[in-house]
Design an enzyme around this catalytic site. Structure first.
Site, short mmCIF file in Angstrom:
data_model
loop_
_atom_site.label_atom_id
_atom_site.label_comp_id
_atom_site.label_asym_id
_atom_site.label_seq_id
_atom_site.Cartn_x
_atom_site.Cartn_y
_atom_site.Cartn_z
N SER A 101 0.83 -1.25 -0.12
CA SER A 101 -0.05 0.19 0.16
C SER A 101 0.93 1.41 0.05
O SER A 101 1.63 1.52 -0.86
CB SER A 101 -0.81 0.07 1.07
OG SER A 101 -1.86 0.77 1.12
N ASP A 208 -9.96 -4.66 -4.82
CA ASP A 208 -9.23 -3.66 -3.73
C ASP A 208 -9.93 -2.51 -3.83
O ASP A 208 -9.77 -1.73 -4.88
CB ASP A 208 -7.92 -3.57 -4.22
CG ASP A 208 -7.06 -2.83 -3.18
OD1 ASP A 208 -7.74 -1.99 -2.36
OD2 ASP A 208 -5.90 -2.83 -2.78
N HIS A 238 -7.94 -5.44 -0.13
CA HIS A 238 -6.69 -4.55 -0.22
C HIS A 238 -5.40 -5.56 0.54
O HIS A 238 -4.61 -5.39 -0.22
CB HIS A 238 -7.02 -3.37 0.43
CG HIS A 238 -5.72 -2.50 0.54
ND1 HIS A 238 -5.20 -1.98 -0.53
CD2 HIS A 238 -5.22 -1.90 1.54
CE1 HIS A 238 -4.13 -1.11 -0.24
NE2 HIS A 238 -3.91 -1.27 1.10
#
Length: 267
Positions: A101, A208, A238
């Site tokens: 991320s 996601d 995610h």
């Protein structure tokens, strides 16, 4: 069993391996901390790694105002300081950087700056390319106090429940300087060019909703080098390292690392 080291206010976890085949530098995401990667570190340890991972400044156990990042170049430098410590502990051992991320953004920029010393790069749901949330948040006069929906993290709802109850996770609003720093870093990465021969694995959840696949794909196309492997997991959300098929994901990562190590030549 892990230990801690502190470098200029940055607290890092170390999972020491005996005579490791490689060093894995774990780079966590926004608002969280490296303690959420215990199972990832365990899988890498079992695969022959020594694992190092910092809590970024303003995150977890590290110093600094919570979730305030004014310049991601500074964060990359701090991750590099941890990597240098790992390399000092284990000279001549190849290094693999794994970022998730926001950590994927940091890892991608790390590879642009220090990629000649890396054996491989793994990007999980990276915030690169375009991210609509940035423009929306910067257009607002005040940052909304809306926490991340834990259900968007994984189909395993226990992951979201643990996240929501974790006192080391930030549950408040974004800070404007941090959002501006995201925008600046994504632009820097897009302009800095490809990763050349560095073996790179991009993994992403098809579902996601936090960092949508299409936006990250634009970033991957901007930085891709000569050796890119892409794996998109159907239905995954995610946090693919915390998904219902996390064993499959970690096996993909370790297979990729084995291939990359087979091609690695010491700089």
């Amino acid at each position: 069993m892990s230990t801690e080291l502190t470098l200029d206010g940055i607290v890092a976890r170390v999972w020491p391996g005996e005579h490791p085949r490689y060093l894995a530098i774990l780079v966590h995401g926004y608002g969280e901390h490296i303690g959420r990667y215990e199972h990832v570190a365990a899988a890498l340890l079992a695969h022959g790694a020594a694992v190092y991972g910092p809590d970024h400044r303003g995150h977890g156990r590290s110093a600094g105002e919570r979730v305030l990042i004014e310049n991601f170049e500074d964060v990359v430098t701090e991750v590099h300081a941890v990597a240098e410590r790992a390399m000092a502990d284990h000279p001549t051992v190849p290094v693999v950087v794994i970022g998730h991320s926001m950590g994927g953004l940091i890892a991608a920029r790390y590879a642009q700056r220090y990629g000649e010393a890396l054996a491989a790069l793994v990007l999980s749901g990276p915030v690169i390319g375009t991210w609509e949330a940035i423009d929306v948040l910067l257009s607002l006069e005040e940052m909304p106090d809306i926490p991340i929906d834990p259900a968007t993290l994984s189909r395993d709802l226990s992951v979201g429940a643990a996240y929501a109850e974790d006192p080391l996770v930030w549950h408040g609003p974004f800070k404007r300087p941090t959002i501006a720093a995201f925008a600046a870093a994504m632009e820097t990465i897009a302009k800095a060019g490809g990763l050349g021969p560095l073996p790179t694995l991009w993994i992403h959840g098809e579902d996601d909703q936090l960092v949508p696949l299409a936006g990250s794909r634009r970033g991957i196309e901007a930085v891709r080098g000569d050796d890119l492997t892409e794996v998109i997991y159907p239905g995954a959300r995610h946090e693919v390292f915390n998904e219902t098929n996390k064993e499959e994901v970690l096996a993909e990562v370790t297979r990729f690392i084995d291939r990359a190590l087979g091609c690695w030549n010491s700089p």
